[in-house]
Design a protein around this motif. Structure first.
Motif, PDB file in Angstrom:
ATOM      1  N   LEU A 136      -5.378  27.003 -28.186  1.00  0.00           N
ATOM      2  CA  LEU A 136      -6.285  26.051 -28.559  1.00  0.00           C
ATOM      3  C   LEU A 136      -7.574  26.784 -28.135  1.00  0.00           C
ATOM      4  N   ASP A 137      -8.160  27.353 -29.128  1.00  0.00           N
ATOM      5  CA  ASP A 137      -9.306  28.132 -29.535  1.00  0.00           C
ATOM      6  C   ASP A 137     -10.406  27.300 -29.753  1.00  0.00           C
ATOM      7  N   GLY A 138     -10.145  25.862 -30.233  1.00  0.00           N
ATOM      8  CA  GLY A 138     -11.027  24.934 -30.661  1.00  0.00           C
ATOM      9  C   GLY A 138     -10.900  24.887 -32.222  1.00  0.00           C
ATOM     10  N   VAL A 139     -11.148  23.837 -32.585  1.00  0.00           N
ATOM     11  CA  VAL A 139     -11.302  23.464 -33.863  1.00  0.00           C
ATOM     12  C   VAL A 139     -12.585  23.268 -34.704  1.00  0.00           C
ATOM     13  N   HIS A 140     -12.738  23.656 -35.774  1.00  0.00           N
ATOM     14  CA  HIS A 140     -13.912  23.776 -36.406  1.00  0.00           C
ATOM     15  C   HIS A 140     -14.180  22.849 -37.572  1.00  0.00           C
ATOM     16  N   PRO A 141     -15.481  22.511 -38.043  1.00  0.00           N
ATOM     17  CA  PRO A 141     -15.363  21.607 -39.091  1.00  0.00           C
ATOM     18  C   PRO A 141     -14.910  21.960 -40.455  1.00  0.00           C
ATOM     19  N   THR A 142     -14.315  20.730 -41.241  1.00  0.00           N
ATOM     20  CA  THR A 142     -13.539  20.955 -42.241  1.00  0.00           C
ATOM     21  C   THR A 142     -14.286  22.028 -43.188  1.00  0.00           C
ATOM     22  N   GLY A 143     -13.519  23.399 -43.675  1.00  0.00           N
ATOM     23  CA  GLY A 143     -14.200  24.072 -44.468  1.00  0.00           C
ATOM     24  C   GLY A 143     -14.424  25.423 -43.445  1.00  0.00           C
ATOM     25  N   TYR A 153      -1.555  16.714 -33.256  1.00  0.00           N
ATOM     26  CA  TYR A 153      -1.753  16.019 -32.236  1.00  0.00           C
ATOM     27  C   TYR A 153      -2.412  14.680 -31.972  1.00  0.00           C
ATOM     28  N   LEU A 154      -3.724  14.887 -32.531  1.00  0.00           N
ATOM     29  CA  LEU A 154      -4.594  13.702 -32.633  1.00  0.00           C
ATOM     30  C   LEU A 154      -3.986  12.845 -33.839  1.00  0.00           C
ATOM     31  N   ALA A 155      -3.664  13.413 -34.882  1.00  0.00           N
ATOM     32  CA  ALA A 155      -3.066  12.264 -35.810  1.00  0.00           C
ATOM     33  C   ALA A 155      -1.914  11.818 -35.217  1.00  0.00           C
ATOM     34  N   ALA A 156      -1.036  12.363 -34.556  1.00  0.00           N
ATOM     35  CA  ALA A 156      -0.010  11.655 -34.264  1.00  0.00           C
ATOM     36  C   ALA A 156      -0.421  10.362 -33.307  1.00  0.00           C
ATOM     37  N   ASN A 163      -9.768  15.948 -40.730  1.00  0.00           N
ATOM     38  CA  ASN A 163      -9.875  16.677 -39.620  1.00  0.00           C
ATOM     39  C   ASN A 163     -10.356  15.729 -38.358  1.00  0.00           C
ATOM     40  N   PRO A 164      -9.133  15.368 -37.775  1.00  0.00           N
ATOM     41  CA  PRO A 164      -9.431  14.386 -36.693  1.00  0.00           C
ATOM     42  C   PRO A 164     -10.334  14.673 -35.675  1.00  0.00           C
ATOM     43  N   TRP A 165     -10.477  16.355 -35.265  1.00  0.00           N
ATOM     44  CA  TRP A 165     -11.124  16.796 -34.302  1.00  0.00           C
ATOM     45  C   TRP A 165     -12.467  16.533 -34.692  1.00  0.00           C
ATOM     46  N   GLN A 166     -12.890  16.805 -35.947  1.00  0.00           N
ATOM     47  CA  GLN A 166     -14.340  16.648 -36.357  1.00  0.00           C
ATOM     48  C   GLN A 166     -14.750  15.262 -36.405  1.00  0.00           C
TER      49      GLN A 166
END
Length: 537
Positions: A136-143, A153-156, A163-166
């Motif tokens: 898990l290096d982190g998730v970036h904004p859509t695009g 995982y968040l969607a589940a 992009n649930p992280w965003q």
């Protein structure tokens, strides 16, 4: 009991002085403090580069940035560089990643040599030698970067959106339900929309515990690598409100630092992040969130330690707690990291060794100059292996932990490649000349900057590093001494990595034994040559 397992915990962008045990006036970190009470805290530990990627590659290879070549976040670690797993797996330790590495694989090298990522060896070299349990290096904004499994995982868990992280982990909302971006520092005091138990820190801890529960009795090295308190600076409830403006320490900076700064410092002070983080209202918004993220990690360290205790693993596990670099947080009129003030390049480092020999230093503080590259040889020695010192450039910490003295390091070294940054453009530097190297001898800190005069600070009389003596004629001798130390450091880099020093000694002057007679005039001359001792060059 000696260690049979290794728990290697790393935080991202955690300053050395943002723990209770390192002197912060109000932060609460009881579980990390408990590690310091059970182990040895190294008070002067430094990274090999004050930015994620190259710093971590030095942690994992045991080699300086100049040696492993991954000089910035997007620069691949070249194929053939050995890393932690390649040293520990032959010693019987399953070497596993749970969290961040910032590893960029050398795909060009793999393709050139026909190494497929789908092969066993290809999968390992593409992941810095780790068996990936959960990266898990982190998730970036859509695009931006492609979203990771954390989004799945968040969607589940019922968090909707592309992009649930965003939208959840990195967003807040106002009283009207309007989503507010966590990238904007004005929102740092608001809680993240995600529940704490589904945030990145809790998630990573839970996944690490899942590994521990299935690992069985086979020895392991688990690299538990949290992505926080790295930006975006937004914490889930209740961590967003644990600290307030009264907990924000005064900025460590002086007007003199802006009066006539070194060109590199001036260029970094001109960066957008520095201008933003130098504003008092930004510091008042960001630092309480930053502290909340640290306390959240501390709480999860407590969860993890209780789990290890219940599983009977505390008595046979070597535990390391550290960070990959610091964070300026507006000090020195700077944001982010990347230069060589203590806030950026110095890290917390705690080692808890279950070996009875460690009783000699348990609960103490060590002030030797320590580098990130010292961990790989420490782990190898703890696992019962021989340290290949023709490859590794650090030193095992176990002698210090077991009470020995005579630490060999005279200077700590850190490097930075600012070719990727606006500073290079502002300075008009060529890509190949955009390098800086720090040398610190425990009192004097010199920063060599290609094409410019050095910076020099006396941390004995100026511990806050406000006064740059790099152009002061009165300190020319100190600069010359540290410049000579820089040359000695470059001469000692381990470039011959395919043959040990012992093998070199065995092969010295063997030509005559193989019938290769070079430089003799006649038989008498050759007879005299045979009597010469080996090892003479």
């Amino acid at each position: 009991m000696t260690a049979r397992n290794i728990l290697f915990i790393m935080c991202d962008q955690l300053r050395w002085d943002y723990l209770d045990c390192t002197g912060h006036p109000s932060i609460r970190t009881p579980n990390i403090d408990a590690l310091a009470a059970r182990g040895l805290r190294f008070d002067r530990a430094y990274v090999q580069s004050p930015i994620c990627g190259p710093s971590r590659m030095s942690f994992y290879t045991g080699r300086y940035v100049r040696s492993h070549g991954s000089t910035w976040n997007m620069v691949p670690l070249k194929l053939g560089e050995r890393s932690l797993g390649e040293y520990l797996r032959p010693l019987g330790l399953r070497t596993v990643l749970c969290g961040k590495t910032h590893m960029t694989a050398d795909t060009e090298g793999m393709e050139r040599l026909g190494v497929s990522k789908s092969s066993e060896i290809g999968a390992l070299v593409a992941e810095c030698g780790f068996e990936v349990w959960d990266r898990l290096d982190g998730v970036h904004p859509t695009g931006g970067k492609q979203p990771s499994h954390y989004n799945d995982y968040l969607a589940a868990q019922g968090y909707d959106g592309e992009n649930p992280w965003q939208d959840w982990a990195n967003s807040a909302e106002d009283a009207d339900g309007t989503i507010l971006s966590g990238w904007l520092m004005q929102n740092a005091r608001r809680p993240a929309r995600v529940r704490a138990e589904e945030s990145e820190t809790h998630y990573t801890t839970a996944r690490a515990i899942e590994f521990l529960d299935q690992a069985g009795d086979d020895p392991w090295c688990l690299h538990l690598s949290y992505i926080k308190p790295h930006w975006p600076y937004i914490a889930p409830a209740p961590y967003h409100e644990i600290y307030g403006e009264a907990d924000v320490p005064p900025a460590i900076r002086a007007e003199s630092e802006r009066a006539d700064p070194h060109p590199l410092l001036a260029a970094y002070q001109a960066h957008r992040t520095s201008k933003c983080m130098s504003r008092d209202e930004v510091r008042r918004a960001v630092i309480p969130a930053y502290m909340g993220l640290i306390t959240q990690i501390d709480d999860q360290i407590g969860v993890l330690m209780r789990h290890l205790e219940e599983a009977g693993r505390l008595d046979d596990t070597l535990i390391v707690f550290t960070s990959d670099h610091g964070d300026y947080l507006g000090d020195h009129w700077l944001g982010e990291k990347e230069l060589f003030h203590e806030q950026s390049v110095r890290i917390p480092l705690i080692v808890v060794d279950p070996d009875p020999r460690a009783e000699a230093t348990r609960g103490q503080i060590n002030s030797d100059l320590i580098e990130a590259i010292d961990l790989v040889p420490t782990f190898i020695e703890a696992a019962g292996g021989a340290v290949p010192d023709h490859i590794l450039e650090g030193h095992s910490l176990l002698p210090l932990i077991h009470g020995a003295g005579n630490w060999p390091r005279e200077v700590a070294v850190s490097e930075y490649d600012f070719a990727f940054r606006e500073a290079r453009v502002l300075l008009g530097s060529a890509v190949r000349d955009s390098r800086a190297v720090m040398l610190f001898d425990g009192r004097w800190k010199m920063v060599h900057v290609t094409g410019h005069r050095p910076m020099l600070f006396d941390l004995e009389s100026d511990p806050q590093e406000f006064t740059d003596l790099g152009a002061d004629p009165a300190h020319a001798a100190t600069r010359d001494r540290l410049s000579a130390a820089l040359l000695r450091w470059t001469e000692r880099l381990r470039n011959r990595t395919t043959m040990s020093d012992a093998r070199v000694e065995a092969l010295t002057e063997i030509e005559m034994d193989e019938g290769i007679w070079i430089g003799f005039y006649d038989e008498a001359d050759m007879a005299r040559g045979k009597k010469a001792p080996k090892g003479r060059s």
